[in-house]
Design an enzyme around this catalytic site. Structure first.
Site, mmCIF file in Angstrom:
data_model
loop_
_atom_site.group_PDB
_atom_site.id
_atom_site.type_symbol
_atom_site.label_atom_id
_atom_site.label_comp_id
_atom_site.label_asym_id
_atom_site.label_seq_id
_atom_site.Cartn_x
_atom_site.Cartn_y
_atom_site.Cartn_z
ATOM 1 N N HIS A 88 0.536 -1.094 0.000
ATOM 2 C CA HIS A 88 0.027 -0.055 -0.030
ATOM 3 C C HIS A 88 1.132 1.436 -0.048
ATOM 4 O O HIS A 88 0.262 2.426 -0.216
ATOM 5 C CB HIS A 88 -0.863 0.192 1.203
ATOM 6 C CG HIS A 88 -2.036 -0.817 1.274
ATOM 7 N ND1 HIS A 88 -2.873 -1.100 0.181
ATOM 8 C CD2 HIS A 88 -2.545 -1.906 2.213
ATOM 9 C CE1 HIS A 88 -3.554 -2.224 0.518
ATOM 10 N NE2 HIS A 88 -3.223 -2.713 1.864
ATOM 11 N N ASP A 108 -2.736 -10.830 -2.230
ATOM 12 C CA ASP A 108 -3.175 -10.288 -0.737
ATOM 13 C C ASP A 108 -4.695 -9.706 -1.093
ATOM 14 O O ASP A 108 -4.984 -9.502 -2.371
ATOM 15 C CB ASP A 108 -2.444 -8.923 -0.614
ATOM 16 C CG ASP A 108 -2.654 -8.539 0.846
ATOM 17 O OD1 ASP A 108 -1.956 -8.777 1.738
ATOM 18 O OD2 ASP A 108 -3.686 -7.854 1.005
ATOM 19 N N HIS A 162 -6.180 -7.398 -0.234
ATOM 20 C CA HIS A 162 -6.334 -6.035 -0.570
ATOM 21 C C HIS A 162 -5.822 -5.595 -1.835
ATOM 22 O O HIS A 162 -4.345 -5.960 -2.036
ATOM 23 C CB HIS A 162 -5.709 -5.051 0.621
ATOM 24 C CG HIS A 162 -6.436 -5.349 2.019
ATOM 25 N ND1 HIS A 162 -5.646 -6.292 2.950
ATOM 26 C CD2 HIS A 162 -7.512 -4.917 2.577
ATOM 27 C CE1 HIS A 162 -6.406 -6.423 4.219
ATOM 28 N NE2 HIS A 162 -7.503 -5.640 3.665
ATOM 29 N N ASP A 167 -4.102 -12.876 3.547
ATOM 30 C CA ASP A 167 -5.511 -12.530 4.175
ATOM 31 C C ASP A 167 -6.558 -12.697 3.530
ATOM 32 O O ASP A 167 -7.654 -12.324 3.788
ATOM 33 C CB ASP A 167 -5.214 -11.015 4.620
ATOM 34 C CG ASP A 167 -4.686 -9.942 3.672
ATOM 35 O OD1 ASP A 167 -4.500 -10.403 2.482
ATOM 36 O OD2 ASP A 167 -4.329 -8.902 3.800
#
Ligand SMILES: [Zn+2]
Length: 294
Positions: free
Chosen positions: A111, A148, A150, A229
């Site tokens: 991120h 991931d 996200h 995740d």
């Protein structure tokens, strides 16, 4: 990151525990990551950003860089080692000493944008790895695989439109950070998955979208943003992957690496917050990297 924060030190020991339980520990060669240099970081971030992060590091207490992302007196060192592990992993693999490397590091990186920390991330570790491979080792094409849960918005921010990098990702959508679906650049193979999607939808995304794009791109090195995740047991999000999916996707990408990249893979830990699922999934990932699943 502070008390009760999901991005916690126990994540690393959970991976260590499962590596030992799986009997993989003795098959690994371990290295301590060096601190990344300003020169290495400045291939992915403006030097002014790197210097601002150094200045932000507190002598005591905690400072927040964004609502989710904090620094205590040890965070700068950890972030520098996480990015240093990216550089070292690339050096170990491109030197031919090892076919693959995995960096069990915190904080994660995907991120972190060109000039903005975000979502537990300070430096974009996988971007530092990619630029090190391109600029220091002279590679021309590097693939970044991000599974991931996200979207890796920071990695996209750094590489969108860069013809030397193909980024292939899956992520829950709509979900934090609410990016990746509006007119992505042609070097971004972004496959959003709806809440509740599991192995079937994930495998379809990989088989139908990632693999053909990667075969056309012919990467000379495969990098993973390995976040765990999207596992069903991880309540950070609502995808439903299982342990075996991580072995499966790693084996798919190992085939890509074998076809185009001399088998060379460098993997960086990203998310994964359900400790047992994180450790077990990382074991599946490492077993496949080592070719032990066949
Ligand atoms: Zn994540």
């Amino acid at each position: 990151m502070g008390a009760h924060h999901p991005e916690r030190p126990q994540r690393i020991s959970a991976i260590e525990d499962q590596l030992i339980a799986a009997g993989l520990d003795s098959a690994l060669t371990r290295f301590e990551a060096p601190l990344a240099t300003d020169e290495e970081l400045a291939r992915a971030h403006p030097l002014e950003y790197v210097q601002a992060i150094r200045r932000a590091a507190p002598r005591a207490g905690t400072v927040h860089l964004d609502p989710d992302t904090a620094m205590n007196p040890h965070t700068l060192n950890a972030a520098l080692r996480a990015a240093g592990a990216a550089v070292m992993g690339v050096d170990l693999v491109l030197s031919g000493k090892f076919s693959s490397s995995f960096a069990a590091v915190r904080p994660p990186g995907h991120h972190a944008c060109r000039a903005r920390p975000m979502g537990f991330c300070i430096f974009n570790n996988v971007a530092v790895a990619a630029r090190h491979a391109l600029e220091q080792h002279g590679l021309e094409r590097v693939a970044i695989i991000d599974f991931d849960v996200h979207h890796g918005n920071g990695t996209e921010d750094i590489f969108e439109g860069d013809p030397a990098v193909l980024m292939a990702s899956t992520f829950q959508h709509p979900f934090y950070p609410y990016s990746g679906t509006e007119d992505p650049a042609s070097n971004m193979v972004n496959i959003p998955l709806a809440a509740g999607a599991g192995s079937k939808q994930f495998k379809e995304a990989v088989t139908k979208h990632w693999i053909p794009a990667l075969d056309r791109f012919r990467p000379e090195l495969v990098l993973f943003s390995a976040g765990f995740d999207a596992h069903a047991e991880d309540d950070m999000a609502m995808l439903r992957l299982v342990d075996d999916d991580y072995g499966w996707v790693t084996a798919q990408l190992k085939s890509i690496a074998d076809r185009h990249a001399g088998g060379r893979i460098v993997s960086m830990l990203e998310g994964g917050y359900a400790l047992s699922a994180l450790g077990r999934s990382a074991v599946q990932h490492l077993r496949a990297l080592a070719g032990l699943n066949a």
